[in-house]
Scaffold this active site. Structure first.
Site, PDB file in Angstrom:
ATOM      1  N   CYS A  20      35.586  -4.893  17.237  1.00 37.86           N
ATOM      2  CA  CYS A  20      34.173  -4.040  16.744  1.00 37.86           C
ATOM      3  C   CYS A  20      33.416  -4.035  15.666  1.00 37.86           C
ATOM      4  O   CYS A  20      32.798  -6.238  16.594  1.00 37.86           O
ATOM      5  CB  CYS A  20      35.157  -2.793  15.636  1.00 37.86           C
ATOM      6  SG  CYS A  20      36.055  -3.104  14.034  1.00 37.86           S
ATOM      7  N   THR A  21      33.113  -4.063  14.488  1.00 37.91           N
ATOM      8  CA  THR A  21      32.130  -4.679  13.023  1.00 37.91           C
ATOM      9  C   THR A  21      32.683  -5.818  12.657  1.00 37.91           C
ATOM     10  O   THR A  21      33.150  -7.164  12.480  1.00 37.91           O
ATOM     11  CB  THR A  21      31.076  -4.207  12.848  1.00 37.91           C
ATOM     12  OG1 THR A  21      30.179  -3.415  13.779  1.00 37.91           O
ATOM     13  CG2 THR A  21      30.497  -5.100  12.355  1.00 37.91           C
ATOM     14  N   CYS A  25      38.628  -1.726  10.093  1.00 39.60           N
ATOM     15  CA  CYS A  25      38.809  -0.160  10.697  1.00 39.60           C
ATOM     16  C   CYS A  25      38.921  -0.211  12.405  1.00 39.60           C
ATOM     17  O   CYS A  25      40.010   0.880  12.424  1.00 39.60           O
ATOM     18  CB  CYS A  25      36.845   0.485  10.752  1.00 39.60           C
ATOM     19  SG  CYS A  25      36.675   0.527   8.965  1.00 39.60           S
ATOM     20  N   ARG A  26      38.133   0.244  13.102  1.00 36.79           N
ATOM     21  CA  ARG A  26      38.042   0.519  14.624  1.00 36.79           C
ATOM     22  C   ARG A  26      38.892  -0.116  15.569  1.00 36.79           C
ATOM     23  O   ARG A  26      40.252   0.507  16.035  1.00 36.79           O
ATOM     24  CB  ARG A  26      37.168   1.488  15.622  1.00 36.79           C
ATOM     25  CG  ARG A  26      35.977   1.747  14.619  1.00 36.79           C
ATOM     26  CD  ARG A  26      34.623   2.013  15.491  1.00 36.79           C
ATOM     27  NE  ARG A  26      33.975   1.467  14.881  1.00 36.79           N
ATOM     28  CZ  ARG A  26      32.785   0.730  15.220  1.00 36.79           C
ATOM     29  NH1 ARG A  26      31.802   1.335  16.021  1.00 36.79           N
ATOM     30  NH2 ARG A  26      32.123  -0.087  14.886  1.00 36.79           N
ATOM     31  N   ASP A 134      31.305   4.724  13.977  1.00 34.17           N
ATOM     32  CA  ASP A 134      32.307   3.628  12.810  1.00 34.17           C
ATOM     33  C   ASP A 134      32.227   4.715  11.524  1.00 34.17           C
ATOM     34  O   ASP A 134      31.500   4.893  11.499  1.00 34.17           O
ATOM     35  CB  ASP A 134      31.671   2.706  12.220  1.00 34.17           C
ATOM     36  CG  ASP A 134      31.702   1.478  11.288  1.00 34.17           C
ATOM     37  OD1 ASP A 134      32.927   1.800  11.211  1.00 34.17           O
ATOM     38  OD2 ASP A 134      30.624   0.491  11.862  1.00 34.17           O
TER      39      ASP A 134
END
Length: 167
Positions: A20-21, A25-26, A134
């Site tokens: 992810c970024t 989180c994800r 997100d």
């Protein structure tokens, strides 16, 4: 004349990488969900990891991710973020990205043939599934939705991999 012992068979792992970024989180939630699911399926020699395109190495998982995951019996409290590198892409057998920008970066890093959107991989092929939104900056309810979505997508992805990973 000496007789060497036969070489022990090498143990190989199948390596799954979630991207992810920020890797707070994800992808850490997906990694933890997958790790629990792999353990629950009794699969051996499967490694799971995560990384982020813009991760600051060593950041913890977001507090909301920790709280929501814990509520579902999944632990991300010890997670520390790491930046996606070509070496991690090379390590992975399959790379599952949360969004199109992540997929484009993976392609640039040489992962084109083994990378997919998580949603598309879970749905059975390119263009069949959605990106994972997100939750960063959202409240626990948004993280809860993301966690439940990731659980479904990870389970469906592992179902697709089952023919080659089943013990």
């Amino acid at each position: 004349m000496t007789h060497d012992a036969p070489e022990s068979p090498r143990t190989t792992t199948f390596n799954i990488l979630f991207v992810c970024t920020g890797n707070t989180c994800r992808s850490p939630m997906a990694e933890a969900i997958a790790r629990e699911a792999v353990r629950g399926r009794g699969w051996k020699n499967v490694e799971v990891a995560s990384a982020g395109l813009s991760a600051h190495a060593g950041d913890p998982a977001s507090p909301e991710a920790v709280t929501v995951a814990r509520r579902h019996g999944v632990d991300v409290a010890a997670h520390t973020s790491r930046r996606l590198t070509p070496e991690l892409v090379d390590w992975a057998d399959v790379v599952l990205a949360m969004g199109q920008s992540h997929l484009a970066a993976l392609n640039r890093m040489g992962g084109r043939d083994k990378s997919s959107l998580l949603g598309s991989f879970a749905a059975g092929g390119p263009g069949r599934g959605p990106a994972v939104r997100d939750p960063f900056g959202g409240g626990e309810a948004v993280y809860e939705e993301t966690f439940l979505e990731l659980t479904e997508l990870v389970d469906a992805s592992l179902d697709r991999l089952a023919p080659i990973l089943h013990p």
